[in-house]
Design a protein around this motif. Structure first.
Motif, short mmCIF file in Angstrom:
data_model
loop_
_atom_site.label_atom_id
_atom_site.label_comp_id
_atom_site.label_asym_id
_atom_site.label_seq_id
_atom_site.Cartn_x
_atom_site.Cartn_y
_atom_site.Cartn_z
N LEU A 68 -17.68 12.29 3.86
CA LEU A 68 -16.77 12.30 2.72
C LEU A 68 -15.65 11.29 2.91
CD1 LEU A 68 -16.37 16.16 2.14
CD2 LEU A 68 -17.99 14.59 1.03
N GLY A 69 -15.14 10.78 1.80
CA GLY A 69 -13.99 9.90 1.82
C GLY A 69 -12.96 10.35 0.80
N VAL A 70 -11.70 10.10 1.12
CA VAL A 70 -10.63 10.35 0.15
C VAL A 70 -10.19 8.99 -0.39
CG1 VAL A 70 -8.36 11.35 -0.25
CG2 VAL A 70 -9.89 12.37 1.46
N PHE A 71 -10.25 8.84 -1.70
CA PHE A 71 -9.92 7.58 -2.36
C PHE A 71 -8.62 7.73 -3.14
CE2 PHE A 71 -14.39 7.51 -1.58
CZ PHE A 71 -14.74 6.17 -1.39
N CYS A 72 -7.80 6.68 -3.11
CA CYS A 72 -6.57 6.63 -3.88
C CYS A 72 -6.91 6.06 -5.26
CB CYS A 72 -5.54 5.77 -3.17
SG CYS A 72 -3.95 5.69 -4.03
N LYS A 73 -6.73 6.88 -6.30
CA LYS A 73 -7.16 6.48 -7.63
C LYS A 73 -6.26 5.43 -8.26
CE LYS A 73 -7.32 10.78 -9.17
NZ LYS A 73 -7.55 11.91 -10.11
N ASP A 74 -4.99 5.35 -7.80
CA ASP A 74 -4.08 4.35 -8.38
C ASP A 74 -3.79 3.22 -7.40
OD1 ASP A 74 -2.50 5.71 -6.58
OD2 ASP A 74 -1.11 6.53 -8.07
N TYR A 75 -4.74 2.96 -6.50
CA TYR A 75 -4.57 1.89 -5.50
C TYR A 75 -4.37 0.54 -6.19
CZ TYR A 75 -5.52 -1.27 -1.62
OH TYR A 75 -5.43 -2.26 -0.68
N GLN A 76 -3.42 -0.23 -5.71
CA GLN A 76 -3.15 -1.57 -6.24
C GLN A 76 -3.66 -2.62 -5.26
OE1 GLN A 76 -1.62 -2.06 -9.35
NE2 GLN A 76 -1.95 0.17 -9.45
N PHE A 77 -4.65 -3.40 -5.69
CA PHE A 77 -5.22 -4.42 -4.81
C PHE A 77 -4.20 -5.50 -4.48
CE2 PHE A 77 -9.00 -2.61 -6.88
CZ PHE A 77 -9.76 -2.33 -5.76
N ARG A 78 -4.26 -6.00 -3.25
CA ARG A 78 -3.36 -7.04 -2.81
C ARG A 78 -3.86 -8.42 -3.23
NH1 ARG A 78 -3.92 -3.62 1.77
NH2 ARG A 78 -2.06 -2.39 2.18
N ARG A 79 -5.17 -8.57 -3.37
CA ARG A 79 -5.76 -9.86 -3.71
C ARG A 79 -6.69 -9.69 -4.91
NH1 ARG A 79 -7.41 -12.62 2.12
NH2 ARG A 79 -5.92 -11.48 3.44
N PRO A 80 -6.70 -10.67 -5.82
CA PRO A 80 -7.57 -10.56 -6.99
C PRO A 80 -9.06 -10.51 -6.64
CG PRO A 80 -6.53 -12.73 -6.86
CD PRO A 80 -5.85 -11.87 -5.87
N SER A 82 -10.34 -8.99 -4.23
CA SER A 82 -10.67 -7.62 -3.83
C SER A 82 -10.96 -6.78 -5.06
CB SER A 82 -9.52 -7.00 -3.05
OG SER A 82 -9.17 -7.77 -1.92
N ALA A 83 -10.15 -6.95 -6.10
CA ALA A 83 -10.35 -6.18 -7.33
C ALA A 83 -11.70 -6.49 -7.94
CB ALA A 83 -9.23 -6.49 -8.31
N ALA A 84 -12.15 -7.72 -7.79
CA ALA A 84 -13.43 -8.12 -8.39
C ALA A 84 -14.61 -7.39 -7.78
CB ALA A 84 -13.61 -9.63 -8.26
N THR A 85 -14.48 -6.97 -6.52
CA THR A 85 -15.58 -6.30 -5.83
C THR A 85 -15.31 -4.82 -5.58
OG1 THR A 85 -14.69 -6.90 -3.65
CG2 THR A 85 -16.23 -8.45 -4.68
N GLY A 86 -14.12 -4.33 -6.01
CA GLY A 86 -13.76 -2.94 -5.77
C GLY A 86 -13.10 -2.71 -4.43
N GLY A 87 -12.93 -3.77 -3.66
CA GLY A 87 -12.30 -3.66 -2.34
C GLY A 87 -12.96 -4.59 -1.34
N GLN A 101 0.40 -4.49 11.39
CA GLN A 101 0.67 -4.55 9.95
C GLN A 101 -0.24 -5.56 9.25
OE1 GLN A 101 2.54 -2.50 8.23
NE2 GLN A 101 2.07 -3.52 6.30
N GLU A 102 -0.46 -6.70 9.89
CA GLU A 102 -1.34 -7.71 9.29
C GLU A 102 -2.76 -7.17 9.14
OE1 GLU A 102 0.83 -11.81 10.87
OE2 GLU A 102 -0.71 -10.85 12.09
N LEU A 103 -3.23 -6.46 10.16
CA LEU A 103 -4.58 -5.89 10.10
C LEU A 103 -4.67 -4.86 8.99
CD1 LEU A 103 -5.07 -5.56 13.93
CD2 LEU A 103 -6.46 -6.99 12.43
N LEU A 104 -3.60 -4.08 8.81
CA LEU A 104 -3.58 -3.09 7.75
C LEU A 104 -3.62 -3.76 6.38
CD1 LEU A 104 -3.24 -0.17 6.74
CD2 LEU A 104 -0.75 -0.49 6.95
N GLU A 105 -2.84 -4.81 6.20
CA GLU A 105 -2.80 -5.50 4.91
C GLU A 105 -4.12 -6.18 4.58
OE1 GLU A 105 0.58 -8.03 5.30
OE2 GLU A 105 2.03 -6.39 5.03
N GLN A 106 -4.90 -6.47 5.60
CA GLN A 106 -6.21 -7.09 5.38
C GLN A 106 -7.29 -6.06 5.04
OE1 GLN A 106 -6.68 -9.25 9.06
NE2 GLN A 106 -4.96 -10.61 8.60
N MET A 107 -6.92 -4.79 5.00
CA MET A 107 -7.84 -3.71 4.59
C MET A 107 -7.54 -3.40 3.13
SD MET A 107 -7.27 -1.47 8.08
CE MET A 107 -8.14 -0.01 7.55
N ASP A 108 -8.08 -4.20 2.23
CA ASP A 108 -7.70 -4.14 0.82
C ASP A 108 -8.75 -3.37 0.02
OD1 ASP A 108 -6.24 -4.58 -1.44
OD2 ASP A 108 -6.71 -6.71 -1.63
#
Length: 265
Positions: A68-80, A82-87, A101-108
């Motif tokens: 199972l996974g928990v998904f954030c329904k109002d997640y805001q993508f950092r890069r366009p 990413s939005a095109a592929t859903g993440g 922090q950089e590694l975290l930000e690269q998990m879009d």
């Protein structure tokens, strides 16, 4: 605590494997009570190595259909893109100077918490786990020690056919989403689903006090039992020289194996 409305729990599919693997090993390398303490050096390199070696472990559990996974329904993508592929994951495996922090930000991507599981009858192929143990040597030791401490008759609980015992392996929540009950909600949802599917029990190994608390105190009618436990500060072994060694120091956490009875008499 109910699941906050901005989140939803869903079964993980193959399209989520890379995201789930990234969350698993990122949180273990930087926020686990054990691994960053016993392996404090070269965290990005160890993260990349465990991530690449952990593909089989995560894939096996996703392919089971029980993770199972928990998904954030109002997640805001950092890069366009990413939005095109859903993440998307953007780690550069050659960048060993990347910060936490950089590694975290690269998990879009919108996945923020995972609860991995597989049917215990379809056991892990340990030859395929070996590369992960090479990256995190004490990972294998945890399971070996708990197995030795567990004094139950294996025939009293282990699966003899599919659909009997679920094995839990890998519980991770991104730090920015902790404290909202996501781990507990995913755990209890898994218990309910497994019971409805006819499973009689779930076995989980924990290195976190919070995870141990949830699984050893499940909601009725389920019953949790700690079947093995050791503490990393006091666990000792004898070296070939006869010297007493403490392989998990300076780690300071309780490691436990818990069995949840889903069909208590």
């Amino acid at each position: 605590m109910p699941l906050p409305p901005q989140y939803e729990i869903r079964s993980l599919g193959p399209e989520h494997e890379e995201w789930a693997r990234a969350i698993c090993f990122y949180t273990n390398m930087f926020h686990s009570p054990l691994w960053p303490v016993v392996y404090p050096e070269n965290k990005p390199r160890r993260l990349y190595g465990s991530f690449q070696a952990g593909h089989y472990l995560i894939q096996h559990q996703i392919n089971s259909g029980y993770s199972l996974g928990v998904f954030c329904k109002d997640y805001q993508f950092r890069r366009p893109e990413s939005a095109a592929t859903g993440g998307k994951l953007y780690w550069d495996f050659n960048d060993e100077n990347a910060t936490e922090q950089e590694l975290l930000e690269q998990m879009d991507f919108p996945l923020v918490s995972i609860a991995m599981a597989y049917d215990g009858y379809h056991a892990l192929d340990m030859t395929k786990i070996a590369p992960l143990v090479e990256t995190l040597p004490l990972f294998g030791a945890v399971y070996h020690i708990l197995g030795d401490l567990d004094k139950r008759d294996p025939s009293s609980w282990k699966a003899t056919a599919p659909g009997q015992v679920l094995k839990r392996n890998s519980t991770s929540t991104l730090k920015s989403h902790e404290g909202r009950g996501l781990m507990r909600q995913a755990a209890e949802e898994m218990m309910r689903r497994a019971a409805a599917q006819g499973f009689r029990g779930i076995q989980i190994e924990t290195i976190s006090a919070a995870v141990e608390k949830v699984w050893s105190n499940p909601p009725p009618p389920f019953k949790g039992n700690v079947v093995a436990r050791f503490h990393t500060l006091t666990y000792e072994e004898k070296a070939e020289s006869g010297e007493t060694i403490y392989p998990f120091r300076p780690g300071n956490t309780s490691i436990a194996a818990i069995y949840v009875d889903l069909q208590p008499r």
